[in-house]
Design a protein around this motif. Structure first.
Motif, mmCIF file in Angstrom:
data_model
loop_
_atom_site.group_PDB
_atom_site.id
_atom_site.type_symbol
_atom_site.label_atom_id
_atom_site.label_comp_id
_atom_site.label_asym_id
_atom_site.label_seq_id
_atom_site.Cartn_x
_atom_site.Cartn_y
_atom_site.Cartn_z
ATOM 1 N N GLY A 30 86.444 -19.279 -24.548
ATOM 2 C CA GLY A 30 85.667 -19.206 -23.313
ATOM 3 C C GLY A 30 86.515 -18.784 -22.128
ATOM 4 O O GLY A 30 86.090 -17.947 -21.313
ATOM 5 N N CYS A 31 87.717 -19.330 -22.023
ATOM 6 C CA CYS A 31 88.605 -18.956 -20.924
ATOM 7 C C CYS A 31 89.039 -17.499 -21.021
ATOM 8 O O CYS A 31 89.086 -16.777 -20.010
ATOM 9 C CB CYS A 31 89.835 -19.871 -20.918
ATOM 10 S SG CYS A 31 89.501 -21.574 -20.414
ATOM 11 N N LEU A 32 89.339 -17.047 -22.231
ATOM 12 C CA LEU A 32 89.727 -15.647 -22.411
ATOM 13 C C LEU A 32 88.569 -14.700 -22.087
ATOM 14 O O LEU A 32 88.770 -13.629 -21.495
ATOM 15 C CB LEU A 32 90.210 -15.420 -23.843
ATOM 16 C CG LEU A 32 91.519 -16.118 -24.225
ATOM 17 C CD1 LEU A 32 91.836 -15.881 -25.695
ATOM 18 C CD2 LEU A 32 92.677 -15.621 -23.353
ATOM 19 N N SER A 33 87.358 -15.102 -22.445
ATOM 20 C CA SER A 33 86.187 -14.279 -22.140
ATOM 21 C C SER A 33 85.977 -14.161 -20.634
ATOM 22 O O SER A 33 85.682 -13.069 -20.110
ATOM 23 C CB SER A 33 84.939 -14.884 -22.792
ATOM 24 O OG SER A 33 85.078 -14.933 -24.199
ATOM 25 N N LEU A 34 86.137 -15.277 -19.932
ATOM 26 C CA LEU A 34 86.025 -15.240 -18.472
ATOM 27 C C LEU A 34 87.106 -14.366 -17.855
ATOM 28 O O LEU A 34 86.860 -13.622 -16.893
ATOM 29 C CB LEU A 34 86.114 -16.663 -17.904
ATOM 30 C CG LEU A 34 84.910 -17.575 -18.120
ATOM 31 C CD1 LEU A 34 85.215 -18.988 -17.637
ATOM 32 C CD2 LEU A 34 83.683 -17.027 -17.399
ATOM 33 N N ALA A 35 88.312 -14.453 -18.419
ATOM 34 C CA ALA A 35 89.423 -13.673 -17.874
ATOM 35 C C ALA A 35 89.164 -12.176 -17.986
ATOM 36 O O ALA A 35 89.292 -11.430 -16.996
ATOM 37 C CB ALA A 35 90.710 -14.040 -18.606
ATOM 38 N N PHE A 36 88.794 -11.724 -19.172
ATOM 39 C CA PHE A 36 88.572 -10.289 -19.350
ATOM 40 C C PHE A 36 87.266 -9.837 -18.686
ATOM 41 O O PHE A 36 87.147 -8.688 -18.263
ATOM 42 C CB PHE A 36 88.576 -9.944 -20.831
ATOM 43 C CG PHE A 36 89.944 -10.016 -21.439
ATOM 44 C CD1 PHE A 36 90.866 -8.991 -21.233
ATOM 45 C CD2 PHE A 36 90.338 -11.113 -22.197
ATOM 46 C CE1 PHE A 36 92.137 -9.056 -21.784
ATOM 47 C CE2 PHE A 36 91.608 -11.182 -22.742
ATOM 48 C CZ PHE A 36 92.517 -10.159 -22.530
ATOM 49 N N GLY A 37 86.288 -10.738 -18.579
ATOM 50 C CA GLY A 37 85.070 -10.399 -17.850
ATOM 51 C C GLY A 37 85.349 -10.180 -16.379
ATOM 52 O O GLY A 37 84.823 -9.230 -15.762
ATOM 53 N N ALA A 38 86.176 -11.057 -15.805
ATOM 54 C CA ALA A 38 86.534 -10.895 -14.396
ATOM 55 C C ALA A 38 87.353 -9.630 -14.175
ATOM 56 O O ALA A 38 87.208 -8.944 -13.158
ATOM 57 C CB ALA A 38 87.328 -12.119 -13.931
ATOM 58 N N TRP A 48 94.800 -8.579 -8.513
ATOM 59 C CA TRP A 48 93.905 -9.728 -8.672
ATOM 60 C C TRP A 48 93.376 -9.815 -10.100
ATOM 61 O O TRP A 48 93.233 -10.900 -10.663
ATOM 62 C CB TRP A 48 92.755 -9.646 -7.674
ATOM 63 C CG TRP A 48 93.094 -10.197 -6.325
ATOM 64 C CD1 TRP A 48 93.288 -9.497 -5.175
ATOM 65 C CD2 TRP A 48 93.314 -11.577 -6.008
ATOM 66 N NE1 TRP A 48 93.595 -10.329 -4.147
ATOM 67 C CE2 TRP A 48 93.622 -11.622 -4.623
ATOM 68 C CE3 TRP A 48 93.293 -12.759 -6.733
ATOM 69 C CZ2 TRP A 48 93.901 -12.816 -3.960
ATOM 70 C CZ3 TRP A 48 93.572 -13.940 -6.074
ATOM 71 C CH2 TRP A 48 93.875 -13.973 -4.712
ATOM 72 N N LYS A 49 93.041 -8.685 -10.671
ATOM 73 C CA LYS A 49 92.540 -8.696 -12.055
ATOM 74 C C LYS A 49 93.605 -9.239 -13.005
ATOM 75 O O LYS A 49 93.296 -10.006 -13.925
ATOM 76 C CB LYS A 49 92.124 -7.287 -12.467
ATOM 77 C CG LYS A 49 90.886 -6.767 -11.735
ATOM 78 C CD LYS A 49 90.501 -5.380 -12.221
ATOM 79 C CE LYS A 49 89.227 -4.891 -11.521
ATOM 80 N NZ LYS A 49 88.801 -3.560 -12.006
ATOM 81 N N LEU A 50 94.866 -8.818 -12.782
ATOM 82 C CA LEU A 50 95.946 -9.309 -13.620
ATOM 83 C C LEU A 50 96.126 -10.823 -13.437
ATOM 84 O O LEU A 50 96.387 -11.548 -14.399
ATOM 85 C CB LEU A 50 97.245 -8.573 -13.273
ATOM 86 C CG LEU A 50 98.476 -8.926 -14.116
ATOM 87 C CD1 LEU A 50 98.225 -8.590 -15.588
ATOM 88 C CD2 LEU A 50 99.697 -8.166 -13.601
ATOM 89 N N PHE A 51 95.932 -11.265 -12.198
ATOM 90 C CA PHE A 51 96.033 -12.699 -11.925
ATOM 91 C C PHE A 51 94.939 -13.469 -12.663
ATOM 92 O O PHE A 51 95.197 -14.534 -13.233
ATOM 93 C CB PHE A 51 95.940 -12.945 -10.419
ATOM 94 C CG PHE A 51 95.845 -14.401 -10.061
ATOM 95 C CD1 PHE A 51 96.975 -15.208 -10.097
ATOM 96 C CD2 PHE A 51 94.633 -14.955 -9.701
ATOM 97 C CE1 PHE A 51 96.882 -16.556 -9.776
ATOM 98 C CE2 PHE A 51 94.534 -16.297 -9.380
ATOM 99 C CZ PHE A 51 95.664 -17.108 -9.419
ATOM 100 N N TYR A 52 93.725 -12.938 -12.645
ATOM 101 C CA TYR A 52 92.622 -13.597 -13.364
ATOM 102 C C TYR A 52 92.940 -13.749 -14.856
ATOM 103 O O TYR A 52 92.729 -14.804 -15.461
ATOM 104 C CB TYR A 52 91.324 -12.799 -13.198
ATOM 105 C CG TYR A 52 90.820 -12.700 -11.793
ATOM 106 C CD1 TYR A 52 91.071 -13.699 -10.859
ATOM 107 C CD2 TYR A 52 90.078 -11.581 -11.381
ATOM 108 C CE1 TYR A 52 90.595 -13.590 -9.566
ATOM 109 C CE2 TYR A 52 89.599 -11.472 -10.087
ATOM 110 C CZ TYR A 52 89.863 -12.477 -9.173
ATOM 111 O OH TYR A 52 89.396 -12.367 -7.883
#
Length: 202
Positions: A30-38, A48-52
């Motif tokens: 779930g966390c990885l999905s949120l990260a790549f979705g963001a 910012w994307k890299l930070f997410y």
């Protein structure tokens, strides 16, 4: 998922293992999905994307449960409990694992501790009790689920360590000691017939 898995069970060795649960892996996904979705669908700049991606990936990995092993070995006379997390496996694969070693002969009891968590129910932990008075968990954390699973593993450990047989032998010895003491205390003094006085003749 079961409390622990019996990886090896012989006359001289008992190896118990616990791995991250499906729920724990689901949090990581779930966390990885949120990260790549963001990273894919936000209008932020690349920094910012890299930070997410980094922050959410680290959050997911850090919440993953550890791999835990408990090994009872008669050949060495020791019980060894090891614990390692995914972060250590990734960034310190050659580092020494967290390890606790104690003597098998000092284990006097195996029991299941239960804690009640408000709004969540009861959680359990299998504990080894040592003759010195301290105790050590087979797993570091309490786990939710059916207590009978913990009791079944406790029975397996007791049989391997022959704790039930030792307890029966101790109870037998205590019973024999008590019987001997009782028979000694209740025994009558033996006297000769010449020492008996007939009160009717006086």
């Amino acid at each position: 998922m079961v409390y622990v898995t019996i990886k090896e069970q012989t006359a001289d060795r008992l190896h118990l293992s616990r791995e991250p649960t499906t729920r724990s892996w689901s949090i990581v996904v779930g966390c990885l999905s949120l990260a790549f979705g963001a990273a894919c669908y936000t209008a932020d700049n690349m920094a910012w994307k890299l930070f997410y991606v980094c922050a959410l990936s680290y959050l997911g990995v850090s919440t993953l449960e550890d791999w835990e092993d408990c090994v009872f070995d008669r050949s060495t006379g020791q019980v060894t409990i090891r614990k390692v997390g995914l972060l250590r496996k990734m960034f310190q694969p050659t580092a020494d694992q967290k390890c606790v070693v104690s003597n098998l002969s000092e284990i006097v009891q195996v029991k299941v501790n239960t804690n009640t968590v408000r709004y969540a129910g009861n959680c359990h932990q299998l504990v080894l009790v040592f003759s010195a008075g301290y105790s050590m968990g087979v797993t570091e954390t309490f786990t939710f689920g059916d207590k009978s699973e913990h009791e079944n593993i406790a029975d397996v450990i007791r049989k391997f360590l022959k704790l039930d047989e030792d307890r029966i032998e101790e109870d037998k010895e205590e019973y024999e000691d008590d019987t001997t003491a009782s028979s000694t205390g209740d025994s009558f003094e033996q006297i000769d017939d010449s020492e008996v006085v007939d009160e009717t003749t006086q």
